[in-house]
Write an enzyme that holds these catalytic residues in place. Structure first.
Site, short mmCIF file in Angstrom:
data_model
loop_
_atom_site.label_atom_id
_atom_site.label_comp_id
_atom_site.label_asym_id
_atom_site.label_seq_id
_atom_site.Cartn_x
_atom_site.Cartn_y
_atom_site.Cartn_z
N ASN A 112 -7.61 5.59 -2.61
CA ASN A 112 -7.30 4.42 -1.78
C ASN A 112 -7.15 3.19 -2.68
OD1 ASN A 112 -7.23 2.34 0.15
ND2 ASN A 112 -8.61 3.43 1.51
N CYS A 142 0.81 -1.21 0.00
CA CYS A 142 0.00 0.00 0.00
C CYS A 142 0.85 1.27 0.00
CB CYS A 142 -0.96 0.01 1.18
SG CYS A 142 -0.16 -0.21 2.78
N HIS A 186 -1.66 0.71 6.86
CA HIS A 186 -2.25 0.93 5.53
C HIS A 186 -2.12 2.40 5.17
CE1 HIS A 186 -4.63 0.49 1.98
NE2 HIS A 186 -5.47 1.43 2.39
#
Length: 311
Positions: free
Chosen positions: A134, A14, A119
């Site tokens: 995202n 991520c 994250h």
């Protein structure tokens, strides 16, 4: 939306997705980020060695795993900061005293990166519109100007660390296109995997759409029902928007007061909304907007001149 670069989640990369979605291109690979992490590890080792390579502290340090990366693909804030430094960019903690003293409006910023429990994801302005990039979403999510502050406040309530990106971001195609046009988003993107789950459950849902006890409306009755529902929504929208404006003010006030002692009587609890309350109010507005759009399209209503808020 096709011009917006949106790297979707692969493994635990991520941090890579966050950086590439921020810079709008394949600027960093896992190998390049690992190289930065290893350089940081070596700098930390050299600092520890200054105290003596025979010390217990140095031997303990050598036995510990890297704090800048792991085998899953996680990279630390130090790695992200150094990677952004290559492009002359720096990060400032959104709710830090340093940033709050500037009294900046989030709307005037260019981008944010957000982190919670390893994250990372990006929120960036492209043209004149904001997008949630995202990597866990199936695509970019349009965030209206009205709800940017509420969105950031909700993230803070949920425990996210938010960093402001300062400096000049590299030019990208999406920014150039969206400077001269605005986009609309009729349907918000889902989480990756959510569409497959819904598709698998769809046959079961369709079997129970009508039961013997539920009357099936004819076409005229259905149109009338939708028109009445739409009119009721129009009557309530001003109160709903007023509530959401108050929610933004209350939540942001709660964030700016963090760290100060609560007054006697627990009055701070009345001023700060919980994450669940923010989520409920935000979702209620989204549901109302979606129902209004569906009813308007079904009854042949006119279209709005501007983009419909989706966040």
């Amino acid at each position: 939306m096709e011009s917006i670069f949106h790297e979707k989640q692969e493994g635990s990369l991520c941090a890579q997705h966050c950086l590439n979605n921020l810079l709008q291109g394949e600027y960093f690979s896992p190998v390049e980020l690992s190289s930065i992490a290893q350089q940081l590890d070596e700098e930390e080792r050299m600092r520890m060695a200054e105290g003596g390579v025979q010390t217990e502290e140095y031997r303990t340090f050598l036995q510990q795993p890297s704090g800048n990366m792991d085998d899953s693909g996680f990279f630390s804030i130090q790695v992200i900061s150094n990677a952004l430094g290559v492009w002359g960019l720096e990060i400032v903690l959104f709710n830090s005293r340093e940033y709050q003293q500037l009294q900046m409006d989030p709307m005037h910023e260019k981008a944010f990166i957000c982190n919670y429990k390893e994250h990372w994801f990006t929120v960036r302005k492209l043209g004149q519109q904001w997008f949630n990039l995202n990597s866990l979403l199936t695509g970019p999510e349009l965030i209206s100007d009205t709800y940017l502050a509420l969105f950031l406040a909700q993230l803070q309530q949920e425990g996210y660390s938010i960093f402001v990106i300062r400096g000049n971001l590299p030019e990208c195609e999406a920014d150039q296109i969206l400077r001269i046009m605005r986009v609309e988003q009729q349907q918000r993107p889902k989480l990756i995997g959510e569409e497959e789950t819904q598709r698998m459950s769809a046959p079961h849902a369709s079997e129970t759409t009508h039961t013997a006890e539920e009357p099936v409306l004819d076409e005229d009755e259905e149109e009338l029902r939708k028109a009445l529902a739409l009119s009721r929504q129009d009557l309530q929208v001003e109160d709903e928007e007023a509530d959401l404006r108050r929610a933004i003010q209350m939540s942001m006030q709660g964030s700016s007061d963090a760290g100060s002692s609560a007054p006697a009587g627990g009055s701070s609890e009345k001023q700060t909304l919980s994450a669940e309350e923010l989520r409920r109010r935000r979702q209620a507005y989204f549901d109302r907007q979606q129902n209004a759009q569906d009813s308007s399209s079904s009854t042949g209503g006119g279209t709005d001149s501007g983009p419909k808020p989706t966040q």
